[in-house]
Scaffold this motif. Structure first.
Motif, short mmCIF file in Angstrom:
data_model
loop_
_atom_site.label_atom_id
_atom_site.label_comp_id
_atom_site.label_asym_id
_atom_site.label_seq_id
_atom_site.Cartn_x
_atom_site.Cartn_y
_atom_site.Cartn_z
N ASP A 182 23.88 5.53 -35.17
CA ASP A 182 24.60 4.84 -34.09
C ASP A 182 24.04 3.43 -33.91
N ILE A 183 24.94 2.49 -33.63
CA ILE A 183 24.54 1.12 -33.30
C ILE A 183 25.05 0.82 -31.89
N TYR A 184 24.15 0.31 -31.04
CA TYR A 184 24.51 -0.01 -29.66
C TYR A 184 24.37 -1.51 -29.45
N LEU A 185 25.38 -2.08 -28.84
CA LEU A 185 25.40 -3.51 -28.57
C LEU A 185 25.53 -3.73 -27.08
N LEU A 186 24.65 -4.53 -26.49
CA LEU A 186 24.75 -4.94 -25.09
C LEU A 186 25.00 -6.44 -25.08
N SER A 187 25.93 -6.91 -24.25
CA SER A 187 26.28 -8.34 -24.27
C SER A 187 26.75 -8.79 -22.89
N THR A 188 26.68 -10.10 -22.68
CA THR A 188 27.25 -10.72 -21.49
C THR A 188 28.58 -11.36 -21.87
N ASP A 189 29.35 -11.76 -20.86
CA ASP A 189 30.73 -12.23 -21.13
C ASP A 189 30.77 -13.53 -21.94
N GLY A 190 29.65 -14.27 -21.98
CA GLY A 190 29.62 -15.46 -22.83
C GLY A 190 29.75 -15.14 -24.29
N LEU A 191 29.51 -13.88 -24.65
CA LEU A 191 29.67 -13.44 -26.04
C LEU A 191 30.94 -12.62 -26.22
N HIS A 192 31.08 -11.52 -25.48
CA HIS A 192 32.20 -10.61 -25.79
C HIS A 192 33.57 -11.15 -25.37
N ASP A 193 33.60 -12.17 -24.48
CA ASP A 193 34.90 -12.77 -24.15
C ASP A 193 35.40 -13.70 -25.24
N PHE A 194 34.52 -14.01 -26.21
CA PHE A 194 34.89 -15.00 -27.23
C PHE A 194 34.83 -14.43 -28.65
N ILE A 195 34.62 -13.13 -28.77
CA ILE A 195 34.68 -12.48 -30.08
C ILE A 195 35.57 -11.25 -29.92
N ASP A 196 36.66 -11.21 -30.66
CA ASP A 196 37.59 -10.09 -30.49
C ASP A 196 36.99 -8.80 -31.03
N HIS A 197 37.60 -7.69 -30.62
CA HIS A 197 37.07 -6.35 -30.92
C HIS A 197 36.96 -6.11 -32.43
N ARG A 198 37.96 -6.51 -33.16
CA ARG A 198 37.96 -6.27 -34.61
C ARG A 198 36.85 -7.05 -35.29
N THR A 199 36.69 -8.33 -34.92
CA THR A 199 35.64 -9.14 -35.52
C THR A 199 34.25 -8.61 -35.18
N LEU A 200 34.10 -8.17 -33.93
CA LEU A 200 32.82 -7.62 -33.49
C LEU A 200 32.47 -6.37 -34.30
#
Length: 573
Positions: A182-200
Motif C-alpha cells: 500500500d502507498i499512502y499520500l497526504l497532501s494539502t490543497d496547494g498540491l491536490h487541487d492542481f494535479i488531477d486524479h489520473r496523473t496523481l
C-alpha cells in the motif's frame, strides 16, 4: 510486551514548501517509534494547513502537528487508537480556540489536520478540514478523507470545519485494513487541487524513489499554476511485519517455566513462605524478599508449556497490572533480581478473600456492603479509564485488606489497545466464571463496561443475601432465550433489611440485556447509596396508590354485584 511488537517496515518521504507564497503556513511531521510503542501506538503521520485568512495560521498548523505527534504517544498504552488520537485532537482544538478568543489582535488560530496511524495490519485516519489522505492499492487511488468545504459559487468555497474554529469539534475517523505494498499520500490543497486524479495515480506508480517523487509532485503542482503552499507526504508499506507463530513462541520461550515450588525453596532471591493457590492453569505463592518484604508470585502451569496463546495471555497479565495505579487494584512489582523463569510479582494484601467474607458473614449489613461495593467500583473504574475490562469479577479475585477492597488477577482482562494489534496467535477466549460473568459472553451479545457492571452487581447481591440473583439456573443457561426465561429473585426474599430502592438498583444492573443496565457505574453507585425516587413509585406502592381508578372501578363493580345478589335473594323469597 516484547512478543507483541510487529516489525512494521515503512518507506517514507515528505516535503513542504512555501511555493509562490511568502510564508509557508503548512506543517508536516511523522513519528516512527521503536520498542513497545511501535506495537501499541504504531507509526503516526500528520499534515496541517493553516487557514490563510488568519495571521496566526502558521502557528496553528505547527501547534497541531507538534502536539498530535507528542501527546498521542503520551496516552496510555491500553487505550485504543481512536480514543487516544481523538482525545488529543479535541485538546488541541480547545487550546487553539482559547488562543483565538484571548488574542488581543483578534487573530484566529485555525488549521486543518489529517492524521494517519499505521499499526500492524490496520490503519486509522483522523481528519478535519480539506487536507487529504489517499491510498494507492493494486493500481487504484482512493481518497480516504472527505473535504470539509462549502461551495458558495463556481469559483468560491470556504472551509466548513477547522481546528480552532469552535469549542465543539467533529472529527472524521476511520479504521481499515493495511496490506503490504500500500502507498499512502497526504497532501494539502496547494498540491491536490492542481494535479488531477489520473496523473496523481500515474506518478505514484511511476517511481519507487519516494524522495524524488515528492519533488516531482511539487514541481508539477507549480507548473499547473498552484499559488498556495505545497506539502506532500508519501508512505509505502514494505512489510506489515507481524511475526509468525513460531517466531512469537521463540520469543516467549526465552524464559523457561518455573518449576513447582515448595515451602522453603528460593527462586531469584525470593523464598516461598506459603502456597496460596494451585490450579490447572497456574500457581500462586506467598514469597519474601531477602529484606523480608512479603510479595505474591504467580507462575504459569507447566501443562501449558507449548500453548502460545496461554503464554501470551500470562505475560500480558503483568503488563496490564503494571499500568494501573489505584489503591483498590493490586500493584505489580519488579523482581529484586534478574528473572530466570516466567513469573510475575504483586504486592501482598493481607486479609480474607471476599469469598471468605461472604461465607462467614453474609448477609452483610447494608452499610458494609455498600462501602465495599463503592471500593469495587473505584477499582473497576481505574481499569475502564485504561480502556480495559476485567471480565472475571468474582469473590475469589477480591481481597478485603486493612485498607479496604483490592482487585487481583488480570488473567481474563480485555485491553482495547492490545486487541487492535495483529497477533499470529489465536486468542485464548476466557469468559471468566459462569456464575459471575455477564450473560452476553455466552449468548454472543455486545460486551463492554456494562458487562463488568453485571458482575459487580452479582457480588453486591451475594454480600447482601449470600445467594445468587438468578439461582442455579443461571450457570446452565447458554442462549438468549434461555437467559430470558430465568427471573431475577428480589433480594428482599432473602434479606428483608435491603431497602426496596436498593433492590431495584440491583435488578437494573443485573438486566439480561446490556442496554437496559446503567450507562455508567457512578449512576448505579448513586442509586445504591440513596433512594432513587423512581424506585419508590409504581411497583412497590399499595395498589390503591398505583392504580386508584382500577380500585374504584373494582369496588363499584363489587358493589353492583352485591346489590344484584340481594335483589335476586329478595325476589326468590
Amino acid at each position: 510486551m516484547e512478543h507483541l511488537q510487529p516489525s512494521l517496515t515503512i518507506d517514507f518521504a515528505q516535503l513542504s514548501e512555501a511555493g509562490r507564497k511568502d510564508e509557508n503556513q503548512d506543517t508536516v511531521g511523522a513519528r516512527f517509534p521503536e520498542g513497545p510503542a511501535l506495537a501499541t501506538k504504531g507509526v503516526a503521520i500528520a499534515i496541517a494547513d493553516g487557514v490563510s485568512s488568519s495571521s496566526a495560521a502558521r502557528q496553528a498548523s505547527q501547534t497541531a502537528v507538534t502536539a498530535i505527534l507528542t501527546d498521542y504517544y503520551a496516552t496510555p498504552d491500553t487505550w485504543r487508537t481512536g480514543q487516544s488520537a481523538s482525545r488529543v485532537i479535541h485538546s488541541i482544538n480547545r487550546y487553539l480556540w482559547s488562543q483565538s478568543q484571548n488574542n488581543v489582535r483578534q487573530e484566529g488560530y485555525l488549521t486543518t489536520l489529517s492524521l494517519l496511524v499505521l499499526k500492524g495490519d490496520k490503519l486509522f485516519t483522523f481528519h478535519v478540514g480539506d487536507s487529504r489522505i489517499y491510498r494507492l492499492r493494486a493500481g487504484q487511488l482512493e481518497q480516504l478523507t472527505r473535504d470539509h468545504n462549502q461551495r458558495i459559487d463556481k469559483n468560491t468555497t470556504y472551509l466548513s470545519r477547522a481546528l480552532g474554529a469552535d469549542l465543539s469539534l467533529e472529527i472524521d475517523m476511520e479504521s481499515l485494513e493495511t496490506e503490504r505494498g500500500d502507498i499512502y499520500l497526504l497532501s494539502t490543497d496547494g498540491l491536490h487541487d492542481f494535479i488531477d486524479h489520473r496523473t496523481l495515480t500515474e506518478k505514484l506508480q511511476s517511481s519507487s524513489d519516494l524522495e524524488a517523487l515528492t519533488h516531482q509532485l511539487h514541481q508539477l503542482a507549480l507548473a499547473n499554476g498552484s499559488q498556495d503552499n505545497i506539502s506532500v507526504q508519501i508512505a509505502r508499506v514494505d512489510d506489515i511485519g507481524t511475526p509468525s507463530e513460531s517466531d512469537a513462541i521463540t520469543v516467549l520461550s526465552r524464559l523457561p517455566f518455573a518449576p513447582l515450588l515448595k515451602t522453603g525453596q528460593t527462586l531469584d532471591g525470593l523464598t516461598v513462605e506459603k502456597i496460596l493457590h494451585e490450579s490447572e492453569r497456574s500457581q500462586v505463592y506467598l514469597v519474601k524478599t531477602v529484606d523480608g518484604t512479603p510479595l505474591v508470585m504467580k507462575t504459569p502451569s507447566v501443562n501449558y508449556e507449548d500453548d502460545a496463546a496461554y503464554i501470551e495471555r500470562f505475560v500480558r497479565e503483568s503488563w496490564i497490572g503494571s499500568r494501573l495505579a489505584n489503591r483498590h487494584v493490586v500493584r505489580v512489582v519488579e523482581p529484586p533480581q534478574t528473572r530466570t523463569c516466567l513469573y510475575y510479582l504483586t504486592e501482598y494484601i493481607a486479609g480474607p478473600t471476599l469469598t471468605q467474607v461472604i461465607n462467614e458473614r453474609a448477609p452483610l449489613p447494608v452499610s458494609d456492603a455498600v462501602e465495599l461495593a463503592e471500593q469495587l467500583v473505584m477499582g473497576i473504574r481505574a481499569l475502564h479509564r485504561k480502556d480495559t475490562l476485567h471480565q472475571d469479577l468474582k469473590p475469589d479475585n477480591v481481597v478485603v485488606g486493612a485498607q479496604g477492597i483490592c482487585l487481583v488477577d488480570f488473567g481474563s482482562c480485555w485491553v482495547a489497545g492490545i486487541e487492535e494489534m495483529a497477533s499470529p496467535i489465536a486468542a485464548d477466549k476466557i469468559l471468566g466464571t459462569l456464575n459471575y460473568s455477564a450473560p452476553e459472553y455466552r449468548y454472543g451479545g455486545p460486551t463492554g463496561q456494562r458487562s463488568d457492571q453485571f458482575s459487580l452487581a452479582v457480588l453486591m447481591y451475594e454480600m447482601l443475601t449470600g445467594k445468587h440473583p438468578f439461582g442455579e439456573a443461571y450457570g446452565k443457561a447458554m442462549s438468549l432465550p434461555q437467559f430470558q426465561k430465568i427471573k431475577y429473585r428480589s433480594a428482599l426474599q432473602f434479606n428483608p433489611l435491603v431497602p426496596v430502592w436498593m433492590d431495584r438498583a440491583l435488578e437494573k444492573a443485573l438486566s439480561i440485556q446490556p442496554g437496559q443496565r446503567y450507562e455508567v457505574l457512578s449512576e448505579w453507585l448513586q442509586d445504591l447509596k440513596r433512594p432513587n425516587p423512581n424506585w419508590l413509585t409504581n411497583r412497590h406502592k399499595p395498589i390503591m396508590e398505583r392504580h386508584p381508578e382500577k380500585v374504584w372501578k373494582g369496588l363499584a363493580f363489587a358493589g353492583w354485584a352485591v346489590a344484584a345478589g340481594l335483589l335476586v335473594f329478595i325476589a326468590t323469597r
